[in-house]
Design an enzyme around this catalytic site. Structure first.
Site, short mmCIF file in Angstrom:
data_model
loop_
_atom_site.label_atom_id
_atom_site.label_comp_id
_atom_site.label_asym_id
_atom_site.label_seq_id
_atom_site.Cartn_x
_atom_site.Cartn_y
_atom_site.Cartn_z
N ASN A 95 0.88 -1.11 0.13
CA ASN A 95 -0.09 0.24 0.09
C ASN A 95 0.70 1.33 -0.29
OD1 ASN A 95 -1.96 1.99 0.52
ND2 ASN A 95 -2.37 1.21 2.48
N LYS B 257 0.38 4.45 -0.40
CA LYS B 257 -0.70 5.43 0.39
C LYS B 257 -0.05 6.26 -0.87
CE LYS B 257 0.23 3.11 4.97
NZ LYS B 257 0.52 4.07 5.99
N HIS C 106 -8.97 1.03 4.66
CA HIS C 106 -7.81 1.50 5.36
C HIS C 106 -8.24 2.34 7.11
CE1 HIS C 106 -3.77 2.41 6.38
NE2 HIS C 106 -3.68 1.83 6.20
N GLU D 155 -6.88 4.48 8.29
CA GLU D 155 -6.34 6.28 8.01
C GLU D 155 -7.37 6.82 6.70
OE1 GLU D 155 -2.75 5.84 4.90
OE2 GLU D 155 -1.34 5.45 7.09
N GLU E 36 -5.44 -5.01 11.14
CA GLU E 36 -4.01 -4.28 11.00
C GLU E 36 -3.96 -3.31 12.16
OE1 GLU E 36 -1.90 -3.01 6.95
OE2 GLU E 36 -3.71 -1.46 6.85
N GLY F 152 2.12 2.12 10.62
CA GLY F 152 3.07 3.41 10.71
C GLY F 152 4.28 3.20 11.71
N SER G 66 4.12 -2.10 10.29
CA SER G 66 5.19 -2.66 10.66
C SER G 66 5.76 -3.56 10.39
CB SER G 66 5.59 -2.08 12.10
OG SER G 66 5.27 -0.94 12.10
C1 PEP Z 1 -0.39 -0.07 5.49
O1 PEP Z 1 -0.45 1.53 5.86
O2 PEP Z 1 -1.77 -0.66 5.55
C2 PEP Z 1 0.65 0.16 6.53
C3 PEP Z 1 0.32 -1.20 7.83
O3 PEP Z 1 2.13 0.68 6.76
P1 PEP Z 1 2.70 -0.01 7.56
O4 PEP Z 1 3.43 -1.06 6.67
O5 PEP Z 1 3.96 1.36 7.46
O6 PEP Z 1 2.53 0.24 9.19
#
Ligand code: PEP
Length: 241
Positions: free
Chosen positions: A7, A9, A89, A91, A161, A167, A206
């Site tokens: 992803n 973003k 997601h 966000e 998630e 992040g 992460s």
């Molecule tokens: C994400 O944006 O879905 C995500 C898991 O980000 P990161 O891997 O940077 O934590």
């Protein structure tokens, strides 16, 4: 085979998109790789990515067309060559205020256009610390998939998630992730029988080359949804290898 979904973003300039696919299009790796660039880079990504990498979107409208300035319809994403779309997601939920009700309409509309849906759920730190994790994710699952009774095989995917792990560099332990995935598998089975039990479950938060193997070795983790570590070709290839 595990499914590794990047992803991106709101990242990657056009030249970075080109450089990424130059480095990955002909690389060899064992797992399945999908990438969700910014929507305006879907066509370019498709022309550069090579046959193995599917390209998708990070969001879609719940409508087919109409006066919805700034939105992308699932029909147009499909026309542009997208194979999948992320829905819900964290966000989108936190920054754009998207709620389960709208998300269920988005997921249903995307599935009706034969886009795979990666439906994202996860608890906040406060929810985890007050022992609400399983209740929260089950509610997101039930409400977010309300009205969806069937889908073409493989098109529905759920990503767990934890919000506190996205992040942040804080990753769920393999045991923490497995516990939630097992609960989601059971819930999906209760909701949809065998087709529910077969829904692929991705972990996100992460994921990096140095923790991916342990996470992916858990029984109910079928793949990963990856933000930061999907931006650099070398890291993404390491995850897929
Ligand atoms: C994400 O944006 O879905 C995500 C898991 O980000 P990161 O891997 O940077 O934590």
């Amino acid at each position: 085979m595990k499914l590794i979904v990047g992803n991106w973003k709101m990242n990657q300039t056009l030249s970075q998109v080109k450089a990424f696919f130059e480095a990955t299009a002909h690389a060899s790796y064992k797992q399945t790789a999908w990438i969700a660039p910014q929507a305006l880079h879907i066509s370019t990504s498709l022309s550069l990515a090579g046959a193995k990498i599917k390209i998708g979107a990070q969001n879609c409208s719940e409508h087919d067309s109409g006066a919805f300035t700034g939105e992308n319809s699932p029909a147009s994403l499909k026309d542009a060559g997208a194979s999948f779309v992320l829905v819900g997601h964290s966000e989108r939920r936190q920054i754009f205020g998207e709620q389960n009700k709208t998300l269920s309409l988005k997921a249903a509309k995307a599935l009706s256009h034969k886009l795979a849906v990666i439906f994202c759920i996860g608890e906040t730190l406060a929810e985890r610390e007050s022992n609400q994790t399983l209740a929260v994710v089950k509610k997101q699952l039930r409400e977010g998939l309300e009205g969806i009774s069937s889908w073409d095989e493989g098109l529905l995917i759920v990503a767990y998630e934890p919000v506190w792990a996205i992040g942040t560099g804080k990753v769920a332990t393999p045991a923490q992730a497995q516990e939630v995935h097992a609960a989601l598998r059971a819930e999906l089975k209760e909701m949809y029988g065998e087709s529910g039990a077969k829904v692929r479950l991705l972990y996100g938060g992460s994921v990096k080359p140095d923790n991916v193997v342990e996470l992916m070795s858990q029984r109910d983790i079928d793949g990963a949804l990856v933000g930061g570590a999907s931006l650099k070709a070398n890291d993404f290839l390491a995850l897929c290898q």
